[in-house]
Enzyme design. Structure first.
Site, PDB file in Angstrom:
ATOM      1  N   ASP A 162     -57.528 -31.808  33.842  1.00 63.02           N
ATOM      2  CA  ASP A 162     -57.566 -30.347  33.904  1.00 63.02           C
ATOM      3  C   ASP A 162     -57.407 -29.651  32.561  1.00 63.02           C
ATOM      4  N   CYS A 178     -48.095 -27.233  40.078  1.00 66.46           N
ATOM      5  CA  CYS A 178     -48.468 -27.422  38.676  1.00 66.46           C
ATOM      6  C   CYS A 178     -48.513 -26.047  38.006  1.00 66.46           C
ATOM      7  N   PRO A 232     -35.062 -37.357  30.544  1.00 66.23           N
ATOM      8  CA  PRO A 232     -34.113 -38.446  30.825  1.00 66.23           C
ATOM      9  C   PRO A 232     -34.521 -39.740  30.100  1.00 66.23           C
ATOM     10  N   GLN A 275     -39.288 -29.119  41.162  1.00 69.32           N
ATOM     11  CA  GLN A 275     -37.892 -29.486  41.384  1.00 69.32           C
ATOM     12  C   GLN A 275     -37.161 -28.409  42.154  1.00 69.32           C
ATOM     13  N   ASN A 309     -57.459 -34.463  46.826  1.00 66.29           N
ATOM     14  CA  ASN A 309     -57.105 -35.552  47.732  1.00 66.29           C
ATOM     15  C   ASN A 309     -55.824 -35.142  48.455  1.00 66.29           C
ATOM     16  N   ARG A 345     -74.239 -29.648  35.769  1.00 70.63           N
ATOM     17  CA  ARG A 345     -74.200 -28.221  36.113  1.00 70.63           C
ATOM     18  C   ARG A 345     -73.897 -27.376  34.874  1.00 70.63           C
ATOM     19  N   GLN A 399     -54.487 -38.186  38.172  1.00 75.62           N
ATOM     20  CA  GLN A 399     -53.863 -38.012  39.489  1.00 75.62           C
ATOM     21  C   GLN A 399     -54.284 -39.128  40.460  1.00 75.62           C
ATOM     22  N   ASP A 437     -46.389 -41.731  46.030  1.00 75.50           N
ATOM     23  CA  ASP A 437     -45.099 -41.032  45.927  1.00 75.50           C
ATOM     24  C   ASP A 437     -44.923 -39.993  47.047  1.00 75.50           C
TER      25      ASP A 437
HETATM   26  N1  MGD Z   1     -47.133 -36.178  45.671  1.00 74.59           N
HETATM   27  C1  MGD Z   1     -47.516 -35.560  44.559  1.00 74.59           C
HETATM   28  N2  MGD Z   1     -48.359 -34.519  44.652  1.00 74.59           N
HETATM   29  C2  MGD Z   1     -48.796 -33.912  43.535  1.00 74.59           C
HETATM   30  C3  MGD Z   1     -48.364 -34.304  42.252  1.00 74.59           C
HETATM   31  C4  MGD Z   1     -47.432 -35.393  42.179  1.00 74.59           C
HETATM   32  O1  MGD Z   1     -46.989 -35.800  41.092  1.00 74.59           O
HETATM   33  N3  MGD Z   1     -47.053 -35.995  43.346  1.00 74.59           N
HETATM   34  N4  MGD Z   1     -48.845 -33.661  41.144  1.00 74.59           N
HETATM   35  C5  MGD Z   1     -49.359 -32.303  41.296  1.00 74.59           C
HETATM   36  C6  MGD Z   1     -50.152 -31.907  40.112  1.00 74.59           C
HETATM   37  S1  MGD Z   1     -49.350 -31.844  38.617  1.00 74.59           S
HETATM   38  C7  MGD Z   1     -51.448 -31.558  40.192  1.00 74.59           C
HETATM   39  S2  MGD Z   1     -52.232 -30.951  38.801  1.00 74.59           S
HETATM   40  C8  MGD Z   1     -52.206 -31.659  41.461  1.00 74.59           C
HETATM   41  C9  MGD Z   1     -53.586 -32.252  41.237  1.00 74.59           C
HETATM   42  O2  MGD Z   1     -54.331 -32.139  42.351  1.00 74.59           O
HETATM   43  P1  MGD Z   1     -55.918 -32.396  42.247  1.00 74.59           P
HETATM   44  O3  MGD Z   1     -56.435 -31.869  40.968  1.00 74.59           O
HETATM   45  O4  MGD Z   1     -56.518 -31.850  43.483  1.00 74.59           O
HETATM   46  O5  MGD Z   1     -56.038 -33.959  42.161  1.00 74.59           O
HETATM   47  P2  MGD Z   1     -56.348 -35.017  43.296  1.00 74.59           P
HETATM   48  O6  MGD Z   1     -55.545 -34.719  44.510  1.00 74.59           O
HETATM   49  O7  MGD Z   1     -56.242 -36.334  42.668  1.00 74.59           O
HETATM   50  O8  MGD Z   1     -57.850 -34.737  43.757  1.00 74.59           O
HETATM   51  C10 MGD Z   1     -58.915 -34.624  42.894  1.00 74.59           C
HETATM   52  C11 MGD Z   1     -60.152 -35.065  43.681  1.00 74.59           C
HETATM   53  O9  MGD Z   1     -61.290 -34.398  43.139  1.00 74.59           O
HETATM   54  C12 MGD Z   1     -62.397 -35.281  43.174  1.00 74.59           C
HETATM   55  N5  MGD Z   1     -63.369 -34.789  42.180  1.00 74.59           N
HETATM   56  C13 MGD Z   1     -63.411 -35.033  40.856  1.00 74.59           C
HETATM   57  N6  MGD Z   1     -64.436 -34.375  40.291  1.00 74.59           N
HETATM   58  C14 MGD Z   1     -65.063 -33.683  41.269  1.00 74.59           C
HETATM   59  C15 MGD Z   1     -66.186 -32.802  41.302  1.00 74.59           C
HETATM   60  O10 MGD Z   1     -66.806 -32.523  40.286  1.00 74.59           O
HETATM   61  N7  MGD Z   1     -66.523 -32.287  42.515  1.00 74.59           N
HETATM   62  C16 MGD Z   1     -65.841 -32.580  43.644  1.00 74.59           C
HETATM   63  N8  MGD Z   1     -66.212 -32.008  44.782  1.00 74.59           N
HETATM   64  N9  MGD Z   1     -64.776 -33.417  43.646  1.00 74.59           N
HETATM   65  C17 MGD Z   1     -64.385 -33.951  42.471  1.00 74.59           C
HETATM   66  C18 MGD Z   1     -61.775 -36.613  42.846  1.00 74.59           C
HETATM   67  O11 MGD Z   1     -62.617 -37.663  43.315  1.00 74.59           O
HETATM   68  C19 MGD Z   1     -60.429 -36.545  43.549  1.00 74.59           C
HETATM   69  O12 MGD Z   1     -60.461 -37.128  44.811  1.00 74.59           O
HETATM   70  O13 MGD Z   1     -51.510 -32.481  42.374  1.00 74.59           O
HETATM   71  C20 MGD Z   1     -50.176 -32.097  42.565  1.00 74.59           C
HETATM   72  N10 MGD Z   1     -49.678 -32.883  43.678  1.00 74.59           N
HETATM   73  N1  MGD Z   2     -53.831 -39.716  31.734  1.00 74.49           N
HETATM   74  C1  MGD Z   2     -53.449 -38.670  32.427  1.00 74.49           C
HETATM   75  N2  MGD Z   2     -53.113 -37.527  31.797  1.00 74.49           N
HETATM   76  C2  MGD Z   2     -52.710 -36.446  32.502  1.00 74.49           C
HETATM   77  C3  MGD Z   2     -52.702 -36.448  33.916  1.00 74.49           C
HETATM   78  C4  MGD Z   2     -53.050 -37.669  34.569  1.00 74.49           C
HETATM   79  O1  MGD Z   2     -53.032 -37.765  35.807  1.00 74.49           O
HETATM   80  N3  MGD Z   2     -53.412 -38.733  33.794  1.00 74.49           N
HETATM   81  N4  MGD Z   2     -52.356 -35.324  34.604  1.00 74.49           N
HETATM   82  C5  MGD Z   2     -52.352 -34.057  33.898  1.00 74.49           C
HETATM   83  C6  MGD Z   2     -51.530 -33.116  34.660  1.00 74.49           C
HETATM   84  S1  MGD Z   2     -52.268 -32.297  35.959  1.00 74.49           S
HETATM   85  C7  MGD Z   2     -50.261 -32.881  34.388  1.00 74.49           C
HETATM   86  S2  MGD Z   2     -49.394 -31.781  35.344  1.00 74.49           S
HETATM   87  C8  MGD Z   2     -49.618 -33.491  33.220  1.00 74.49           C
HETATM   88  C9  MGD Z   2     -48.285 -34.120  33.541  1.00 74.49           C
HETATM   89  O2  MGD Z   2     -47.842 -34.842  32.424  1.00 74.49           O
HETATM   90  P1  MGD Z   2     -46.507 -34.508  31.706  1.00 74.49           P
HETATM   91  O3  MGD Z   2     -46.361 -33.051  31.492  1.00 74.49           O
HETATM   92  O4  MGD Z   2     -46.404 -35.318  30.491  1.00 74.49           O
HETATM   93  O5  MGD Z   2     -45.466 -34.928  32.847  1.00 74.49           O
HETATM   94  P2  MGD Z   2     -45.147 -36.349  33.505  1.00 74.49           P
HETATM   95  O6  MGD Z   2     -46.009 -37.421  32.961  1.00 74.49           O
HETATM   96  O7  MGD Z   2     -45.163 -36.140  34.963  1.00 74.49           O
HETATM   97  O8  MGD Z   2     -43.648 -36.592  33.083  1.00 74.49           O
HETATM   98  C10 MGD Z   2     -43.235 -36.336  31.774  1.00 74.49           C
HETATM   99  C11 MGD Z   2     -41.784 -36.684  31.553  1.00 74.49           C
HETATM  100  O9  MGD Z   2     -40.885 -35.982  32.412  1.00 74.49           O
HETATM  101  C12 MGD Z   2     -39.681 -36.727  32.464  1.00 74.49           C
HETATM  102  N5  MGD Z   2     -38.842 -36.238  33.552  1.00 74.49           N
HETATM  103  C13 MGD Z   2     -38.719 -36.716  34.810  1.00 74.49           C
HETATM  104  N6  MGD Z   2     -37.873 -35.951  35.526  1.00 74.49           N
HETATM  105  C14 MGD Z   2     -37.456 -34.953  34.709  1.00 74.49           C
HETATM  106  C15 MGD Z   2     -36.596 -33.839  34.885  1.00 74.49           C
HETATM  107  O10 MGD Z   2     -36.060 -33.567  35.956  1.00 74.49           O
HETATM  108  N7  MGD Z   2     -36.427 -33.018  33.815  1.00 74.49           N
HETATM  109  C16 MGD Z   2     -37.014 -33.255  32.607  1.00 74.49           C
HETATM  110  N8  MGD Z   2     -36.799 -32.397  31.627  1.00 74.49           N
HETATM  111  N9  MGD Z   2     -37.825 -34.316  32.419  1.00 74.49           N
HETATM  112  C17 MGD Z   2     -38.054 -35.139  33.459  1.00 74.49           C
HETATM  113  C18 MGD Z   2     -40.186 -38.146  32.581  1.00 74.49           C
HETATM  114  O11 MGD Z   2     -39.224 -39.052  32.105  1.00 74.49           O
HETATM  115  C19 MGD Z   2     -41.454 -38.143  31.730  1.00 74.49           C
HETATM  116  O12 MGD Z   2     -41.262 -38.714  30.467  1.00 74.49           O
HETATM  117  O13 MGD Z   2     -50.415 -34.527  32.701  1.00 74.49           O
HETATM  118  C20 MGD Z   2     -51.752 -34.214  32.519  1.00 74.49           C
HETATM  119  N10 MGD Z   2     -52.344 -35.333  31.829  1.00 74.49           N
HETATM  120 MO    MO Z   3     -50.698 -30.984  37.011  1.00 73.80          MO
END
Ligand code: MGD
Ligand code: MGD
Ligand code: MO
Ligand code: SF4
Length: 734
Positions: free
Chosen positions: A16, A140, A200, A299, A419, A466, A606, A691
């Site tokens: 993202d 998020c 942590p 949290q 998803n 696109r 994700q 999770d």
């Molecule tokens: N349990 C739990 N839930 C979480 C989180 C967590 O740590 N734990 N993290 C949260 C966070 S930080 C975020 S950002 C959100 C992320 O939530 P999302 O961004 O919705 O990520 P996903 O649920 O992995 O779903 C993304 C889906 O989009 C599909 N996709 C990819 N590209 C395209 C496209 O171009 N078109 C279409 N139609 N589909 C596509 C992929 O195949 C995938 O299945 O989830 C949140 N939910």
């Molecule tokens: N490769 C890759 N990159 C990504 C994503 C991915 O799915 N894959 N997702 C993207 C998205 S949508 C997001 S939201 C970001 C997330 O990525 P980040 O913002 O980096 O967050 P996390 O990887 O979930 O965790 C980061 C840190 O939070 C610490 N932590 C755990 N619990 C706590 C707490 O209670 N307090 C504090 N202060 N720290 C804590 C953990 O030890 C860890 O080191 O990454 C983005 N980048």
């Molecule tokens: Mo996120």
């Protein structure tokens, strides 16, 4: 349109953060995705972006609309035409909304990967009369944006280029995780900016920082209250700004006085001298930022913690200044999604049916209605969908209603580029909710566990197929070009097309006057007198010149026009208007560890990409992190197979013993399912290591104001197990 043979600009949507990359095409097929040609942007690429051709050309990509023939979730399908699918979907949706009311229709989508919706999902729903739109962004940046608005009416973006101090609350960008932010932090570090990490673990960012505060998971709000205690006691705050531009200082100060550093040390586990040193470093820096972090999005004290970040920014004089936090506003040359969505056309009666409106209202329409006047006055539009996340339904309320019919039935669920089954808390309830639907439509590029539960699966296009102009979802005031490099497979659609085609079938065609994406882009650019073709020909990126201290002319977009240290909106909603620390459920003898989700794996975004061999090879199976002393205590070794159990569910994964972990804590990864187990294990193994099965969404696990779950430190335990036979599948597959 003929496929291009030259190199085009692309905004990558695999994650993202949206890097602008270059796509190369050979023989009508995407052959390579490479870094930008501008040296300033050339480091903004990770190996997921490089893998885009493998993803976009993958043999498992969905290419034909599917209709369910087996039982729901059985994953048996017939191929049908797009026209048939859309006709049947429209007919069935009409029947459901006629019978149960428009609010019985819900949507979950994240928006950044599908990219091209342009607010037409909300437009369709608002015209139909349903408020029940939710998103992964509710856990998020979307919910953070909504909570930021309570304090100063917008969601700021740190001025990384000019700042002298960066505070990372857990946020841990790396070379392959949010690469552009990682590069910006590195550039600031090289300039001598101080980096303060609160984590942590010894995270990657903590390895090279000025101060590292190893707080206990889930105690970020208490930590911020401790910082404010130092800042107020030592008079390190910007008194003029507080006097002239803030309300509620005395109420805040009284609350902060309840948190002497001894108490904060006890709650967070961090030495009080170190807390004071960090607070001083932040408050006295000439330009300091607290970049958005997902840690406080998920949290138990989320609303308070996010508000405290906002308050720290404000009282230290870092708001809307160079090197601090910029309040950008909408891009002047691009019509925002907030306008396209037509939120004003949804009646207040329907808005008040939005899930969460009564009990967890902070990011629902209820708070949005209270901020509407000030938002229009300051930012020019009544509704500000920043990062799409400001008027959402609460997912826990939503899935409960879908499962039980309480307080009213929700019977049709559309999921686009999300998803959903695995992307919220309480996966058991989400499954129940989906099993109780009369109509589920998934718009996807691969068959996911969520799509397996659908009645219709529609194949989506991808970013190399696109045209788009990314506007950072109104968060960044930058327009970034993404060009179509190749035609999309014949039966795939953009989400824009999907919503338009549905609208036509519902008789709203006249409210969707754009027949192609390019016409929509022309419309969005129209107020700056340009077409998409002209934009494309003139620039690959366009920045607005930042303006600072704009509030001196306009005030802030809050009810008082000032920064609300004590929030009038929270007070009117019946909540404590000043932030506080609340404990989540604590570890016990039975469940002795504090479990947190996070530390994203580099190769995946994700829940995605587990089927892309180039990426999966880098991380074949999930792992649970533990500190060596805890491992010894449990008689466990690195590489052992374990079950992580909570009172609500269990996951199986391999143990990774890491010095960098904090004692008493376990890390569980997010997003694991096993495409190779499709047809062998229920829903592709979506319940094996996710999770989302571990965390409840009962009230004791939810932040009061937003109703979002406590993913940072809930109680769990480990049990040794043997390697489940199903995990041999992947190794056999390569
Ligand atoms: N349990 C739990 N839930 C979480 C989180 C967590 O740590 N734990 N993290 C949260 C966070 S930080 C975020 S950002 C959100 C992320 O939530 P999302 O961004 O919705 O990520 P996903 O649920 O992995 O779903 C993304 C889906 O989009 C599909 N996709 C990819 N590209 C395209 C496209 O171009 N078109 C279409 N139609 N589909 C596509 C992929 O195949 C995938 O299945 O989830 C949140 N939910
Ligand atoms: N490769 C890759 N990159 C990504 C994503 C991915 O799915 N894959 N997702 C993207 C998205 S949508 C997001 S939201 C970001 C997330 O990525 P980040 O913002 O980096 O967050 P996390 O990887 O979930 O965790 C980061 C840190 O939070 C610490 N932590 C755990 N619990 C706590 C707490 O209670 N307090 C504090 N202060 N720290 C804590 C953990 O030890 C860890 O080191 O990454 C983005 N980048
Ligand atoms: Mo996120
Ligand atoms: S960090 Fe990687 S996956 Fe994310 S947008 Fe950039 S290249 Fe794509």
């Amino acid at each position: 349109m003929a496929a291009k043979t030259d190199t085009t600009y692309s905004v990558c949507t695999i994650c993202d953060i949206g890097c602008q990359l270059r796509t190369e095409v050979e023989d009508g097929k995407v052959s390579r995705v490479i870094a930008h040609d501008n040296p300033m942007l050339a480091n903004n690429i990770c190996f997921k972006g490089v893998a885009a051709p493998a993803i976009h050309n993958h043999e498992d990509r969905l290419r034909t609309p599917l209709k369910r023939v087996g039982k729901r979730g059985e994953d048996r399908w017939e191929e049908i035409s797009y026209e048939q699918a859309m006709d049947e979907i429209a007919e069935r949706l009409k029947k459901i909304t006629d019978e149960y009311g428009p609010e019985s229709f819900a949507v979950s989508t994240s928006g950044w990967n599908t990219q091209t919706t342009h607010g037409t999902d909300r437009r369709f729903m608002n015209l139909l009369g349903s408020p029940n739109w939710t998103s992964g962004v509710s856990l998020c940046a979307g919910n953070t944006a909504a909570v930021n608005k309570l304090t100063y009416g917008w969601f700021p973006m740190g001025d990384f280029a000019n700042t002298n101090c960066i505070v990372l609350f857990g946020h841990n960008p790396r070379k392959h995780s949010w690469t552009p932010i990682y590069n910006q932090i590195n550039a600031a570090r090289a300039r001598g900016a101080k980096i303060i990490v609160l984590d942590p673990r010894v995270s990657d960012q903590a390895e090279d920082c000025s101060l590292h505060l190893r707080l206990r998971a889930g105690t970020d709000a208490a930590m911020c209250l401790g910082w404010l205690k130092v800042i107020f006691d030592e008079e390190l705050y910007d008194k003029d700004f507080v006097r002239d531009w803030c309300t509620g200082f005395d109420e805040l100060k009284a609350r902060v006085d309840e948190y002497p550093l001894e108490r904060v040390e006890e709650i967070t586990g961090v030495d009080k001298e170190l807390i004071a040193e960090a607070a001083r470093m932040y408050a006295t820096a000439d330009g300091a930022i607290i970049p958005w972090t997902p840690i406080t999005d998920m949290q138990i004290s989320s609303t308070s913690a996010i508000r405290l970040h906002s308050i720290l920014r404000a009282v230290t004089g870092n708001l809307d200044v160079v090197g601090g936090e910029t309040l950008g506003g909408f891009h002047e040359g691009y019509i925002p999604e907030s306008e396209i969505a037509l939120h004003e056309e949804l009646s207040i009666e329907q808005k008040s049916k939005q899930m969460g409106f009564d009990d967890h209202p902070v990011y629902t329409y209820r708070a949005a209605e209270m901020l509407k006047g000030p938002t229009e006055k300051v930012w020019g539009y009544p509704y500000a969908d920043i990062v799409m996340g400001c008027h959402m339904a609460n997912p826990s309320n939503l899935f409960r209603a879908m499962a039980t019919g309480d307080p009213y039935p929700i019977k049709a669920f559309f999921v686009l580029g999300n998803n959903a089954l695995m992307s919220y808390p309480n996966q058991h309830q989400i499954l129940k909710a989906m099993m109780n639907q009369e109509l589920i439509v998934a718009h996807e590029i691969f068959m996911t566990p969520t799509a397996m539960l659908a009645d219709y699966v529609l194949p989506g296009d991808v970013f190399t197929e696109r045209n788009h102009i990314a506007d950072g979802w109104s968060w960044a005031t930058r327009l970034t070009l993404s060009q179509k490099a190749v035609d999309s497979p014949e039966n795939t659609t953009s989400t824009f097309q999907f919503w338009r085609d549905l609208a036509v079938r519902f008789g709203f065609g006249n409210r969707f006057p754009w027949t192609t994406l390019e016409e929509m882009l022309d419309y969005r650019l129209s107020r700056s007198g340009r077409t998409f073709a002209e934009f494309e020909a003139s620039a690959y990126m366009e920045m607005q010149t930042p303006k600072f201290r704009k509030y001196r002319k306009t005030g802030f977009a809050t009810p008082s026009g000032k920064v609300e240290l004590s929030s009038s909106v929270l007070e009117d909603l019946g909540f404590d208007p000043v932030p506080y620390h609340r404990e989540g459920p604590l570890p016990s003898d039975e469940y002795p560890y504090a479990v947190f989700s996070g530390v994203r794996e580099d190769p995946f975004f994700q829940t995605g990409q587990r089927n892309i061999q180039e990426l999966r090879r880098r991380c074949p199976l999930p792992s649970i992190f533990i500190h060596p002393e805890d491992a010894t205590k449990e008689s466990l070794e690195d590489g052992d197979w374990v079950r992580l159990e909570t009172a609500y569910g269990e996951v199986t994964a391999q143990l990774s013993v890491q010095e960098s972990m904090k004692q008493g804590h376990l890390r569980v990864p997010h997003g694991w399912w096993y495409p190779e187990l499709r047809g062998k294990v229920e829903l592709g193994g979506a319940f094996l290591s996710s999770d989302a099965v571990l965390c409840s969404d009962d009230d004791e696990f939810l932040d009061h104001e937003q109703g979002i779950p406590h993913f940072k430190g809930y109680p769990g335990r480990l049990v040794k197990t043997t390697r489940p036979a199903v995990f041999d599948e992947w190794q056999e597959a390569v």
